[in-house]
Design a protein around this motif. Structure first.
Motif, mmCIF file in Angstrom:
data_model
loop_
_atom_site.group_PDB
_atom_site.id
_atom_site.type_symbol
_atom_site.label_atom_id
_atom_site.label_comp_id
_atom_site.label_asym_id
_atom_site.label_seq_id
_atom_site.Cartn_x
_atom_site.Cartn_y
_atom_site.Cartn_z
ATOM 1 N N VAL A 1 -103.485 25.562 45.181
ATOM 2 C CA VAL A 1 -102.290 25.186 45.930
ATOM 3 C C VAL A 1 -102.368 23.702 46.279
ATOM 4 N N GLY A 2 -101.275 22.998 46.092
ATOM 5 C CA GLY A 2 -101.215 21.588 46.439
ATOM 6 C C GLY A 2 -101.530 20.660 45.286
ATOM 7 N N GLU A 3 -102.067 21.203 44.196
ATOM 8 C CA GLU A 3 -102.342 20.360 43.046
ATOM 9 C C GLU A 3 -101.033 19.956 42.371
ATOM 10 N N GLU A 4 -101.027 18.779 41.779
ATOM 11 C CA GLU A 4 -99.837 18.301 41.086
ATOM 12 C C GLU A 4 -99.555 19.186 39.871
ATOM 13 N N VAL A 5 -98.301 19.608 39.750
ATOM 14 C CA VAL A 5 -97.902 20.463 38.638
ATOM 15 C C VAL A 5 -97.734 19.610 37.387
ATOM 16 N N ALA A 6 -98.262 20.079 36.273
ATOM 17 C CA ALA A 6 -98.174 19.339 35.019
ATOM 18 C C ALA A 6 -96.720 19.068 34.647
ATOM 19 N N ASP A 7 -96.471 17.904 34.078
ATOM 20 C CA ASP A 7 -95.125 17.515 33.679
ATOM 21 C C ASP A 7 -95.103 17.275 32.175
ATOM 22 N N THR A 8 -94.526 18.216 31.432
ATOM 23 C CA THR A 8 -94.434 18.075 29.976
ATOM 24 C C THR A 8 -93.123 17.415 29.559
ATOM 25 N N GLY A 9 -92.245 17.207 30.542
ATOM 26 C CA GLY A 9 -90.934 16.667 30.219
ATOM 27 C C GLY A 9 -89.918 17.731 29.892
ATOM 28 N N ASN A 10 -90.296 18.988 30.057
ATOM 29 C CA ASN A 10 -89.403 20.113 29.742
ATOM 30 C C ASN A 10 -89.546 21.178 30.825
ATOM 31 N N ALA A 11 -88.466 21.446 31.538
ATOM 32 C CA ALA A 11 -88.523 22.361 32.674
ATOM 33 C C ALA A 11 -88.923 23.767 32.258
ATOM 34 N N ARG A 12 -88.393 24.241 31.142
ATOM 35 C CA ARG A 12 -88.722 25.597 30.703
ATOM 36 C C ARG A 12 -90.216 25.733 30.441
ATOM 37 N N ALA A 13 -90.771 24.768 29.728
ATOM 38 C CA ALA A 13 -92.198 24.826 29.408
ATOM 39 C C ALA A 13 -93.047 24.799 30.680
ATOM 40 N N ASP A 14 -92.678 23.941 31.628
ATOM 41 C CA ASP A 14 -93.466 23.830 32.856
ATOM 42 C C ASP A 14 -93.371 25.085 33.709
ATOM 43 N N LEU A 15 -92.163 25.627 33.861
ATOM 44 C CA LEU A 15 -91.994 26.827 34.687
ATOM 45 C C LEU A 15 -92.611 28.050 34.013
ATOM 46 N N LEU A 16 -92.517 28.113 32.712
ATOM 47 C CA LEU A 16 -93.152 29.223 32.004
ATOM 48 C C LEU A 16 -94.664 29.150 32.159
ATOM 49 N N ALA A 17 -95.227 27.963 32.065
ATOM 50 C CA ALA A 17 -96.672 27.801 32.245
ATOM 51 C C ALA A 17 -97.094 28.223 33.647
ATOM 52 N N LEU A 18 -96.303 27.855 34.648
ATOM 53 C CA LEU A 18 -96.609 28.256 36.019
ATOM 54 C C LEU A 18 -96.506 29.767 36.188
ATOM 55 N N GLY A 19 -95.489 30.356 35.593
ATOM 56 C CA GLY A 19 -95.324 31.804 35.687
ATOM 57 C C GLY A 19 -96.468 32.559 35.036
ATOM 58 N N LEU A 20 -96.886 32.106 33.869
ATOM 59 C CA LEU A 20 -97.996 32.762 33.168
ATOM 60 C C LEU A 20 -99.312 32.542 33.905
ATOM 61 N N ALA A 21 -99.470 31.373 34.533
ATOM 62 C CA ALA A 21 -100.678 31.117 35.321
ATOM 63 C C ALA A 21 -100.736 32.049 36.527
ATOM 64 N N SER A 22 -99.592 32.275 37.174
ATOM 65 C CA SER A 22 -99.537 33.218 38.297
ATOM 66 C C SER A 22 -99.901 34.619 37.836
ATOM 67 N N LEU A 23 -99.391 34.985 36.676
ATOM 68 C CA LEU A 23 -99.683 36.303 36.113
ATOM 69 C C LEU A 23 -101.178 36.442 35.823
ATOM 70 N N ASP A 24 -101.777 35.405 35.254
ATOM 71 C CA ASP A 24 -103.208 35.446 34.952
ATOM 72 C C ASP A 24 -104.038 35.581 36.224
ATOM 73 N N ARG A 25 -103.647 34.871 37.292
ATOM 74 C CA ARG A 25 -104.398 34.970 38.554
ATOM 75 C C ARG A 25 -104.299 36.370 39.145
ATOM 76 N N LEU A 26 -103.130 36.983 39.011
ATOM 77 C CA LEU A 26 -102.942 38.328 39.552
ATOM 78 C C LEU A 26 -103.752 39.375 38.790
ATOM 79 N N LYS A 27 -104.208 39.038 37.591
ATOM 80 C CA LYS A 27 -105.014 39.961 36.803
ATOM 81 C C LYS A 27 -106.491 39.913 37.166
#
Length: 227
Positions: free
Chosen positions: A91-117
């Protein structure tokens, strides 16, 4: 993967900082190693006994440090557990910026999913559901949620600046609509959605936001009347 996201323009184009507890820790030094081992031990104890039964003495024993070492950095159990969860969730770390909102939000969503596993992710989810009546647990959950929302919203704000999304889209609403289905299914029902589900949610929300779905109602109504 073919989705309705083709309607979203640009979709397929390529919190908090360190606290006083960790700022003094020299990278690679003993202080940093102590912080790392104590926070790891805290999460292990949290998974084993939950928040209410967690004792600093047990954390110290598992970490191989003195209780005073822990109390100097984290005077209360709340601060100790809060620091451990934040460190694990980044929490609080800078979110990666690929220049594409879909790619960044999808990466965040999948990272959340991985942590929940993970065992720790399941332990935190169990903590929030079974000990929610504890005021400190409720406070932990609220702080984690708000800081995570703020961090994720930066992705949407950057998309607005680039013109991927309308400038008046509600960034917090966008991240709520994406992450609430993922997190709530895991925490409330113990269901972990598939990565494809996460991608479909991201596409659905961004497509709607790109077409005015996330704008304040009054502005959206005026725009509809003009068209």
């Amino acid at each position: 993967m073919a989705t309705s996201c083709c309607h979203y323009r640009g979709m397929h184009s390529a919190g908090r900082g360190p606290t006083r507890k960790t700022m003094g820790a020299r990278t690679g030094g003993r202080a940093e190693r102590v912080v790392r081992v104590v926070l790891k031990a805290t999460l292990a104890e949290l998974a084993r006994v939950g928040y209410g039964a967690l004792r600093t003495e047990d954390v110290a024993t598992r970490a191989g440090v003195a209780k005073t070492t822990i109390y100097r950095r984290w005077p209360t159990k709340f601060e100790l557990v809060d620091a451990a969860i934040r460190a694990k969730a980044r929490v609080g770390e800078e979110v990666a910026d690929t220049g594409n909102a879909r790619a960044d939000l999808l990466a965040l969503g999948l990272a959340s999913l991985d942590r929940l596993k993970t065992p720790i992710g399941r332990a935190v989810a169990r903590l929030i559901t079974t000990e929610a009546s504890n005021p400190e647990v409720e406070r932990l959950a609220r702080r984690l949620r708000e800081d995570s929302r703020t961090s994720r919203a930066r992705v949407v704000e950057r998309a607005k600046e680039r013109g991927e999304l309308p400038s008046d889209v509600d960034a917090m609403l966008v991240v709520d609509l994406i992450f609430a289905p993922i997190v709530s299914r895991a925490i409330r029902f113990g269901e972990l959605p598939e990565p494809e589900y996460v991608a479909r949610v991201v596409d659905l929300v961004l497509t709607g936001a790109a077409h005015g779905g996330g704008t304040p109602r009054r502005k959206a109504r005026r725009a509809s009347l003009r068209s």
